[in-house]
Scaffold this motif. Structure first.
Motif, PDB file in Angstrom:
ATOM      1  N   UNK A   5       1.039  -1.283   0.241  1.00  0.00           N
ATOM      2  CA  UNK A   5      -0.162  -0.589   0.161  1.00  0.00           C
ATOM      3  C   UNK A   5       1.264   0.572  -0.038  1.00  0.00           C
ATOM      4  N   UNK A   6       2.559   0.981   0.005  1.00  0.00           N
ATOM      5  CA  UNK A   6       2.935   1.670  -0.131  1.00  0.00           C
ATOM      6  C   UNK A   6       3.643   2.750  -1.911  1.00  0.00           C
ATOM      7  N   UNK A   7       2.450   2.645  -2.567  1.00  0.00           N
ATOM      8  CA  UNK A   7       2.993   2.403  -3.707  1.00  0.00           C
ATOM      9  C   UNK A   7       3.914   2.383  -4.463  1.00  0.00           C
ATOM     10  N   UNK A   8       4.972   0.718  -4.018  1.00  0.00           N
ATOM     11  CA  UNK A   8       5.548  -0.264  -4.136  1.00  0.00           C
ATOM     12  C   UNK A   8       5.563  -0.999  -5.858  1.00  0.00           C
ATOM     13  N   UNK A   9       5.297  -1.433  -6.915  1.00  0.00           N
ATOM     14  CA  UNK A   9       5.505  -1.998  -8.032  1.00  0.00           C
ATOM     15  C   UNK A   9       4.840  -3.486  -7.147  1.00  0.00           C
ATOM     16  N   UNK A  10       3.933  -4.392  -8.200  1.00  0.00           N
ATOM     17  CA  UNK A  10       4.064  -6.127  -8.610  1.00  0.00           C
ATOM     18  C   UNK A  10       5.009  -6.387  -8.721  1.00  0.00           C
ATOM     19  N   UNK A  11       5.711  -7.807  -8.434  1.00  0.00           N
ATOM     20  CA  UNK A  11       6.977  -7.528  -8.992  1.00  0.00           C
ATOM     21  C   UNK A  11       6.797  -9.413  -9.520  1.00  0.00           C
ATOM     22  N   UNK A  12       6.949 -10.151 -10.640  1.00  0.00           N
ATOM     23  CA  UNK A  12       6.892 -11.403 -10.978  1.00  0.00           C
ATOM     24  C   UNK A  12       7.716 -12.155  -9.890  1.00  0.00           C
ATOM     25  N   UNK A  13       6.402 -12.979  -9.592  1.00  0.00           N
ATOM     26  CA  UNK A  13       7.708 -14.226  -8.757  1.00  0.00           C
ATOM     27  C   UNK A  13       8.854 -14.937  -8.614  1.00  0.00           C
ATOM     28  N   UNK A  14       7.741 -15.600 -10.511  1.00  0.00           N
ATOM     29  CA  UNK A  14       9.358 -16.348 -11.296  1.00  0.00           C
ATOM     30  C   UNK A  14      10.501 -15.779 -11.145  1.00  0.00           C
ATOM     31  N   UNK A  15      10.716 -14.253 -11.434  1.00  0.00           N
ATOM     32  CA  UNK A  15      12.111 -14.207 -11.993  1.00  0.00           C
ATOM     33  C   UNK A  15      12.928 -13.763 -10.419  1.00  0.00           C
ATOM     34  N   UNK A  16      14.561 -14.451 -10.451  1.00  0.00           N
ATOM     35  CA  UNK A  16      15.055 -13.725  -9.453  1.00  0.00           C
ATOM     36  C   UNK A  16      15.619 -12.388  -9.970  1.00  0.00           C
ATOM     37  N   UNK A  17      15.729 -11.509 -10.921  1.00  0.00           N
ATOM     38  CA  UNK A  17      16.373  -9.793 -10.904  1.00  0.00           C
ATOM     39  C   UNK A  17      15.174  -9.012 -10.919  1.00  0.00           C
ATOM     40  N   UNK A  18      14.872  -7.876 -10.596  1.00  0.00           N
ATOM     41  CA  UNK A  18      13.854  -7.262 -10.728  1.00  0.00           C
ATOM     42  C   UNK A  18      14.682  -5.554 -10.490  1.00  0.00           C
ATOM     43  N   UNK A  19      14.287  -5.285 -11.610  1.00  0.00           N
ATOM     44  CA  UNK A  19      15.014  -3.229 -11.494  1.00  0.00           C
ATOM     45  C   UNK A  19      14.033  -2.476 -11.947  1.00  0.00           C
ATOM     46  N   UNK A  20      14.048  -1.224 -11.490  1.00  0.00           N
ATOM     47  CA  UNK A  20      13.133  -0.598 -11.586  1.00  0.00           C
ATOM     48  C   UNK A  20      14.300   1.225 -11.551  1.00  0.00           C
ATOM     49  N   UNK A  21      14.108   1.741 -12.817  1.00  0.00           N
ATOM     50  CA  UNK A  21      14.246   3.181 -12.921  1.00  0.00           C
ATOM     51  C   UNK A  21      13.031   4.309 -11.942  1.00  0.00           C
ATOM     52  N   UNK A  22      14.158   5.197 -10.998  1.00  0.00           N
ATOM     53  CA  UNK A  22      13.424   6.601 -10.347  1.00  0.00           C
ATOM     54  C   UNK A  22      13.453   7.402 -11.838  1.00  0.00           C
ATOM     55  N   UNK A  23      11.650   7.515 -11.735  1.00  0.00           N
ATOM     56  CA  UNK A  23      11.284   8.241 -13.020  1.00  0.00           C
ATOM     57  C   UNK A  23      10.555   9.508 -11.985  1.00  0.00           C
ATOM     58  N   UNK A  24      10.604  10.559 -12.514  1.00  0.00           N
ATOM     59  CA  UNK A  24       9.721  11.714 -11.403  1.00  0.00           C
ATOM     60  C   UNK A  24       9.623  11.175 -10.158  1.00  0.00           C
ATOM     61  N   UNK A  25      10.579  10.309  -9.886  1.00  0.00           N
ATOM     62  CA  UNK A  25      10.484  10.564  -8.040  1.00  0.00           C
ATOM     63  C   UNK A  25       9.364   9.263  -7.886  1.00  0.00           C
ATOM     64  N   UNK A  26       9.196   8.500  -9.245  1.00  0.00           N
ATOM     65  CA  UNK A  26       8.628   7.209  -9.159  1.00  0.00           C
ATOM     66  C   UNK A  26       9.007   5.739  -9.357  1.00  0.00           C
ATOM     67  N   UNK A  27       9.061   4.654  -8.953  1.00  0.00           N
ATOM     68  CA  UNK A  27       9.589   3.646  -9.409  1.00  0.00           C
ATOM     69  C   UNK A  27       8.648   3.174 -10.554  1.00  0.00           C
ATOM     70  N   UNK A  28       9.719   2.715 -11.638  1.00  0.00           N
ATOM     71  CA  UNK A  28       9.380   2.426 -13.197  1.00  0.00           C
ATOM     72  C   UNK A  28       9.881   1.214 -13.480  1.00  0.00           C
ATOM     73  N   UNK A  29       9.248  -0.002 -13.735  1.00  0.00           N
ATOM     74  CA  UNK A  29      10.117  -1.016 -13.943  1.00  0.00           C
ATOM     75  C   UNK A  29      10.397  -0.722 -15.170  1.00  0.00           C
ATOM     76  N   UNK A  30      11.720  -1.680 -15.079  1.00  0.00           N
ATOM     77  CA  UNK A  30      13.120  -1.335 -16.558  1.00  0.00           C
ATOM     78  C   UNK A  30      12.655  -3.042 -17.499  1.00  0.00           C
ATOM     79  N   UNK A  31      12.167  -2.809 -18.945  1.00  0.00           N
ATOM     80  CA  UNK A  31      12.428  -4.034 -19.670  1.00  0.00           C
ATOM     81  C   UNK A  31      12.935  -4.790 -18.802  1.00  0.00           C
ATOM     82  N   UNK A  32      12.959  -6.361 -19.567  1.00  0.00           N
ATOM     83  CA  UNK A  32      14.311  -7.038 -19.089  1.00  0.00           C
ATOM     84  C   UNK A  32      15.442  -6.976 -20.451  1.00  0.00           C
ATOM     85  N   UNK A  33      15.076  -6.529 -21.190  1.00  0.00           N
ATOM     86  CA  UNK A  33      15.714  -6.543 -22.053  1.00  0.00           C
ATOM     87  C   UNK A  33      16.704  -5.495 -22.490  1.00  0.00           C
ATOM     88  N   UNK A  34      16.549  -4.673 -21.398  1.00  0.00           N
ATOM     89  CA  UNK A  34      17.287  -3.252 -21.008  1.00  0.00           C
ATOM     90  C   UNK A  34      18.127  -2.976 -19.840  1.00  0.00           C
TER      91      UNK A  34
END
Length: 908
Positions: free
Chosen positions: A4-33
């Motif tokens: 409930x704190x504005x954090x994004x959901x994550x795919x449980x089967x993946x070992x690595x998750x990356x977000x970029x801070x854009x406009x003071x928000x967490x935005x997920x980075x596509x896996x290919x990048x």
């Protein structure tokens, strides 16, 4: 995860998750990048171990990465999001603060093929857009050893230097330029990064050229000069990197850090070697490792406010100490400490404070072990430190007069503390014969004999064509397998007497300490003949002129007594009188010089294991590490928590004469490269893996292992066994530490030169591009750095090759620096082609009839037709009808696909 704190959901089967801070928000980075990081942004990276083996006691790793041009607001936002994630993930999470260009080994290990630093930022946020990835012109500065990075630099010869690698990326053409001071290993790793860019950003359709020697790569240099202009003056020398050598790491200090009012109080508690009991569960501590890394340890009973302030306190500590702002920070919680943190202490118990033993004695478990499983399950062999059950062939040489002299097989288990020995063990593993050469060093041996031991081992290795695995063993720290091969008959005498059997007992009175419960863990060692040498838990043999006493301590077991009766015949053939503790005759004490205090506390059914290190072997029960073998099974004792330490893998290199280590976290067999020297620390042993193309000598590599132990902050025992393993001859005690192991991996392993030579047709493709440059009379780059229209036309990519990619941000400039290595040159070539052919002269405007071109030999073709491009002379309509696509579509395909289709349709 969803909070409930504005954090994004994550795919449980993946070992690595990356977000970029854009406009003071967490935005997920596509896996290919994933491996692209923009300098003006901050990122959050979460690693969750997925494999069953990795999750045993492993914790999650949560990083926030700060670009060198990132704003303070972005960094504060990243820190806040990390704290929220930490609370949501729970306590089993290690937090890291990473700064661009100074990332931790843990962070860099996620990106096996390297990371890429991108200039600028994302003005309009992350989005998927239609972009032509061939419409690109950039220069990447590639550097690093085991962990490679590439940074965008100014598109100019001024960015180049002699000791680094640079990649000129022109869309459909990628030219890797290797500085004259770069090593083969650096070139190979640079090429791996270049090929990964080719696959990920060009779909494998760009072509690669490599410049190792400018004089031999004239075509590629012509393209580079067309883009960069003519080089004026000499290349810059390499700016050396600031690597942390091993001598800087022993400086470890522990601080209790707390706030008093508005002040931050820093109280130094201890320096190395540190002990785990210094960490109290109610408090938080800072551990300073030589100023290059800061750890924050949080006790499980410390307050929530203290935990939230951990990063702030660490940054305040860094500022107060005057350390660089990029100093790495790692926050660990009580019970989920990283392997690197634990190894800063002398010993580590998995459950601090619960039945804690000051000697680091771990819980042991008896399991029934099938002998054959040591080979089929190498992880078991690694944990037990046993390549087999010790039933192979044994041959022993003693170093006498600096030469190796064979020892009579009847006396092969009788060693002298003043001598050095070579013990060759031959065994079968999965249908292949393997060798293990022990270099045993007595504690009283001279420096000259120790040096001769190594030189004689080298001579013996040559006789076996380099197939011997060398294990350096010091008296008193022998591994379990060394004891097993002597079947309980190992006896170490004082002095350096000859192996005649008659000359061994020269003094009037001698005392032998006998330990072990069966023929796989029993050894006997001569000790000073005085009463203080006795111990109530063990058995001793006292040999005097005319008398021989076998003394049983009150705490010894029946198995110990049985083995002692067997071994005593090796030392003396005289009749033995059994003496029980407390019932000794007067002559017994007279022979020992009178009574004296000695350890009399009974070990509760345990006998001490070999080794003087802080966690050498723990303790052994009466059943011993190995109970008596049957034909198919033996009883083994496995440590449940492996003494609280995990194995660690490092790449070794030398800078200004000192050892430099680069750790590879989450390691696998893929991290072993034939140009490498790798150090695997399993705490009980040090393995040094020598790649077949490594330039270092064996003596130099062993010296690195000794330097590693000598400078280790935990105060490691210098007697820890060092095992030298050569590529292709790995024993199961080494391979068992890897999640998987492919024994055939290096059977057809290509060398760097073979990779550079590339696939068929690559050289002709470069010639075609060079021809285009000549045909178009490409203009040189003006001072502004922009190409003329003809140059752009010659180097532009295919118009139909756009893909749905991640927008990688605006183009900008930056500088760079790097390292230097040894010189190596080779001819240039390329791999994987995709090019439009240079235009052959058409015989007629409307094209030639298909009958005159299809299935025709070169001599039967109409005059002026190029046999290599017969399809080009078809009319557009015939070409579309036969190939099912336009000429432009056809020539945008990979070269090998063009050739394949031409063969099928009769135009090859």
């Amino acid at each position: 995860m969803d909070t409930n704190k504005g954090l994004p959901a994550m795919e449980s089967h993946r070992d690595l998750h990356i977000w970029i801070i854009e406009n003071l928000k967490m935005v997920p980075v596509p896996r290919r990048a994933y491996r692209n990081f923009f300098e003006e942004h901050c990122y959050i990276v979460l690693h969750v171990p997925q494999s069953l083996k990795a999750t045993q006691g492993a914790s999650k790793d949560l990083h926030y990465w700060v670009g060198k041009e990132a704003s303070r607001d972005a960094e504060d936002a990243a820190g806040s999001f990390v704290q929220h994630l930490q609370e949501a993930l729970g306590g089993a999470t290690v937090q890291h603060r990473e700064a661009q260009g100074h990332e931790s080994a843990c962070f860099l290990s996620y990106f096996r093929r390297g990371i890429i630093y991108r200039k600028g930022g994302l003005a309009s946020g992350l989005s998927h857009v239609e972009t032509n990835m061939y419409n690109i012109q950039r220069l990447l500065h590639i550097r690093g050893r085991k962990h490679v990075s590439a940074a965008e630099v100014e598109l100019s010869w001024n960015s180049f230097n002699k000791g680094d690698i640079f990649l000129l990326d022109l869309g459909r053409m990628m030219i890797q330029w290797n500085g004259p001071k770069t090593s083969i290993a650096e070139k190979a790793r640079g090429l791996a990064l270049t090929r990964s860019l080719q696959d990920q950003e060009r779909g494998g359709r760009a072509q690669i050229g490599v410049v190792d020697d400018e004089a031999k790569a004239t075509d590629l240099m012509q393209i580079m000069e067309a883009v960069l202009g003519c080089r004026v003056g000499n290349l810059h020398a390499t700016t050396p990197t600031k690597s942390i050598n091993q001598l800087q790491k022993p400086s470890v200090r522990l601080y209790h850090v707390y706030e008093k009012g508005k002040d931050l109080v820093v109280q130094e508690l201890a320096t190395c070697p540190l002990t785990q009991d210094l960490l109290q569960k109610e408090d938080c501590y800072i551990l300073d490792q030589g100023g290059f890394k800061i750890y924050v340890w949080q006790g499980c009973m410390s307050s929530l406010q203290e935990k939230k302030a951990s990063f702030r306190r660490a940054l305040g500590f860094i500022q107060a100490k005057g350390y660089p702002s990029y100093t790495n920070v790692e926050v660990v919680n009580d019970g989920t400490e990283s392997a690197a943190f634990k190894q800063l202490f002398q010993s580590w118990s998995g459950e601090q404070g619960k039945n804690k033993n000051p000697r680091g004695i771990g819980k042991l478990l008896q399991v029934k072990l099938d002998v054959g499983k040591l080979h089929s399950q190498p992880e078991l062999a690694a944990q037990l430190r046993m390549v087999d059950d010790g039933s192979g062939e044994v041959e022993v040489w003693c170093i006498q007069d600096l030469r190796r002299q064979p020892v009579d097989p009847k006396h092969c288990g009788q060693l002298c503390a003043g001598s050095c020995y070579l013990v060759l063990y031959t065994y079968w593993n999965m249908g292949h014969i393997q060798y293990l050469l022990y270099l045993w060093q007595g504690l009283q041996a001279s420096a000259q004999e120790i040096k001769a031991l190594s030189s004689n081992a080298e001579e013996l290795d040559l006789l076996y064509h380099g197939a011997l695995v060398h294990e350096h063993v010091t008296m008193g720290s022998e591994p379990p397998h060394f004891l097993a091969i002597f079947q309980g008959q190992l006896v170490v005498f004082q002095g350096s007497t000859a192996h005649s059997g008659k000359e061994q007992l020269t003094s009037a009175t001698r005392l032998f300490h006998m330990r072990g419960t069966d023929n796989h863990n029993t050894w006997t060692e001569e000790v000073p003949a005085r009463a203080s040498s006795l111990n109530s838990s063990d058995i001793f043999l006292l040999v005097t002129t005319g008398f021989c006493y076998l003394w049983f301590g009150k705490g010894c077991s029946g198995d110990q007594r049985e083995m002692a009766r067997t071994v005593v015949t090796v030392i003396s053939k005289e009749n033995k009188e059994i003496v029980l503790e407390g019932q000794e005759p007067p002559h017994f004490w007279e022979a020992l010089g009178g009574r004296a205090p000695y350890p009399s506390n009974k070990r509760k059914g345990c006998v001490p294991a070999r080794g003087r290190g802080p966690c050498a072997e723990g303790w052994l029960s009466p059943a011993g590490l190995f109970a008596p073998l049957t034909a198919c099974a033996m009883l083994a004792r496995l440590p449940v928590d492996m003494s609280g330490f995990q194995p660690r893998l490092f790449e070794c290199s030398s800078q200004t004469g000192h050892l430099v280590l680069t750790e590879v976290v989450f390691f696998s067999q893929e991290d072993l490269d034939k140009y490498d020297v790798m150090l695997l620390d399993t705490w009980q042993e040090i393995f040094l893996w020598l790649g077949e193309a490594a330039s270092q000598q064996k003596q130099e590599v062993v010296a690195w292992g000794q330097e590693y132990l000598r400078t280790h902050p935990a105060g490691r025992s210098l007697a820890t066994p060092i095992v030298l393993v050569k590529q292709g001859h790995e024993p199961p005690t080494f391979t068992g530490w890897f999640l998987t192991w492919d024994p055939y991996k290096w059977t057809n392993n290509q060398s760097y030169e073979e990779v550079v030579e590339g696939s068929l047709g690559a050289v002709s493709a470069i010639s075609e591009i060079t021809a285009e440059i000549n045909n178009f009379q490409m203009s040189r780059w003006p001072v502004s750095g922009r190409a003329g229209p003809l140059a752009q036309q010659a180097l532009k990519g295919s118009e139909d090759s756009s893909e749905n990619e991640l927008a990688l941000g605006p183009k900008a400039d930056c500088g760079g620096a790097s390292t230097s290595r040894s010189t190596s040159t080779s001819t240039s070539t390329s791999t994987s082609t995709s090019s439009y052919p240079s235009s052959p002269r058409c015989v007629s405007n409307g094209g030639l009839p298909r009958e005159q071109l299809m299935h025709q030999a070169a001599e039967d073709l109409p005059e002026g037709v190029d046999p290599a491009h017969k399809e080009f002379y078809l009319s557009d309509s015939d070409f579309q009808d036969i190939f099912g696509k336009s000429k432009e579509e056809f020539y945008s395909m990979a070269k090998w696909r063009q050739q394949q289709q031409k063969k099928q349709l009769g135009f090859f």
